[in-house]
Scaffold this active site. Structure first.
Site, short mmCIF file in Angstrom:
data_model
loop_
_atom_site.label_atom_id
_atom_site.label_comp_id
_atom_site.label_asym_id
_atom_site.label_seq_id
_atom_site.Cartn_x
_atom_site.Cartn_y
_atom_site.Cartn_z
CG ASP A 140 11.08 4.22 11.76
OD1 ASP A 140 10.31 5.18 12.03
OD2 ASP A 140 12.00 4.30 10.91
CD GLU A 194 6.49 5.76 10.79
OE1 GLU A 194 6.38 6.96 10.50
OE2 GLU A 194 7.48 5.07 10.47
#
Length: 419
Positions: free
Chosen positions: A348, A404
């Site tokens: 993330d 990401e």
């Protein structure tokens, strides 16, 4: 058919520029690619020379840090370089914060060995609560959750989180029943999920409920993979799991560590490949439950001052060039694979890691100059290279890593050896 001279010129490079064979537009940035790869090789070589290799370095939870069972007792070690004194306290000693003092080594690591009880039982009972009590140079006492705590629960009186020692008796330990891992699918169809939100009832769902009620439906719908959010412990539930406080702890809101193992085991029995939504881009600024100001300073795990704070997320930013931070994060990856049988990771917030500006106020219009230069966080890039090197070399059969990134950083998902 004639060969492409550009491709032939770059395809065998071993200095981090091989990727240019696939993309001519990167050729003006060959020095940046070469420098980045050199930094990666230098750090990897240092780890090999000083720690016995990347794989061993990333086994910190087994041999170096946290709570480790040894012949005759339990060894506990914690890194707190700016602490003046460190003590272990908890249910096992009646919360006497001055009885079990720890010894410091030359690298700021503190340890204590607790011998077994006379009857041979563990000095720290299963499900008992613990804290590490730190005295700062100014004399302030800070009660912290051990950084490598594998399980934390909320205290109903203080609403803070406490480490709970997790060491079930032999007959109660979870026994894996199915494949340790599922091979990565040729074409992944990923079901992103949040276990706590997976209940039809107005409550926080549990790992076991999700395993029994949701996973069979996910399989029937044709998905090959799960991507699970909010597994790493986070004291603020509304952060959706992205303000992590305890990196090695499975979130206790949804059950125990064994309940999480049951869920992953059930997924594997259905042939589902399981990805952990891992948060190594930042950490919660909550100093009462997490890593922030762990030893009383703002620069232990994170950058000091403004560089260590994300202005939009109100969170702390890791110092990826610090040796013990690298040990902590790389070991965290191995922990989730080896202990819980996760098959891969979705990293993330990678954009925030890649750049010193963290992507704030940037449009990323496509000019390659946006991706190379002094505004790039080279230490974060090297950490991601080390992480992918380790994961894919050790677990190549099943490992998937996803980044990401909203900036469009070229080379991000190419093999490390290509650059």
């Amino acid at each position: 058919m004639e060969s492409d001279p550009h491709y032939e010129a770059w395809k065998d490079r071993t200095d981090g520029t091989r990727v240019i064979a696939q993309d001519k537009s990167l050729e003006p940035y060959q020095d940046s690619l070469r420098y980045r790869y050199e930094q990666y090789r230098n750090i990897k070589q240092a780890i090999c020379e000083n720690e016995g290799g990347l794989e061993k370095f990333a086994e910190g939870y087994k041999h170096m840090m946290g709570f480790m069972k040894r012949d005759g007792g339990v060894l506990y070690r914690e890194w707190a370089p700016d602490a003046k004194e460190v003590y272990l306290t908890g249910d096992f000693n009646g919360w006497d914060r001055g009885r079990h003092g720890m010894k410091r080594d030359d690298f700021g690591r503190w340890d204590i060995f607790l011998p077994n009880n006379p009857d041979g039982s563990s000095p720290i009972p299963h499900k008992s609560k613990l804290k590490v009590s730190i005295i700062t140079p100014s004399g302030m006492r800070l009660d912290r959750n051990p950084a490598w705590a594998p399980y934390c629960v909320q205290n109903p009186e203080s609403f803070l989180y406490d480490m709970m020692y997790w060491d079930p008796p032999r007959g109660e330990k979870y026994e894996w029943r199915h494949l340790d891992h599922v091979e990565r699918p040729l074409s992944a169809r990923i079901y992103e999920c949040h276990v706590g939100m997976g209940s039809n009832e107005p409550k926080v769902g549990s790992y076991r409920e999700f395993a029994d009620n949701v996973l069979p439906r996910v399989k029937r719908l044709g998905y090959t993979s799960l991507q699970i959010m909010a597994i790493m412990e986070h004291s603020y539930y509304a952060s959706f799991g992205y303000h992590v406080t305890n990196f090695f702890a499975a979130s206790s809101r949804c059950g125990t560590p064994d309940d999480l193992k049951y869920m992953i085991d059930k997924a594997h029995s259905l042939g589902l490949h399981v990805l952990l939504d891992i948060v190594h881009s930042h950490a919660s600024s909550n100093s009462m439950d997490g890593l922030s100001e762990f030893d009383g300073t703002d620069h232990q795990y994170f950058h000091a001052g403004e560089a260590g704070h994300h202005s939009q997320w109100d969170s702390r930013l890791f110092n990826y060039g610090n040796w013990e931070v690298m040990r902590f994060l790389l070991s965290n990856l191995r922990w989730w694979v080896d202990e819980y049988h996760f098959d891969g990771f979705r990293f993330d917030g990678v954009t925030s890691m890649l750049y010193k500006h963290h992507g704030i106020g940037q449009s990323f219009g496509g000019g390659l100059g946006e991706y190379f230069g002094h505004h790039v966080d080279m230490e974060a890039c090297v950490y991601l290279m080390l992480a992918n090197d380790m994961l894919h070399s050790m677990y190549g059969r099943f490992m998937i890593t996803i980044g990401e990134d909203v900036s469009g950083m070229p080379t991000l998902c190419r093999p490390v050896e290509e650059g």
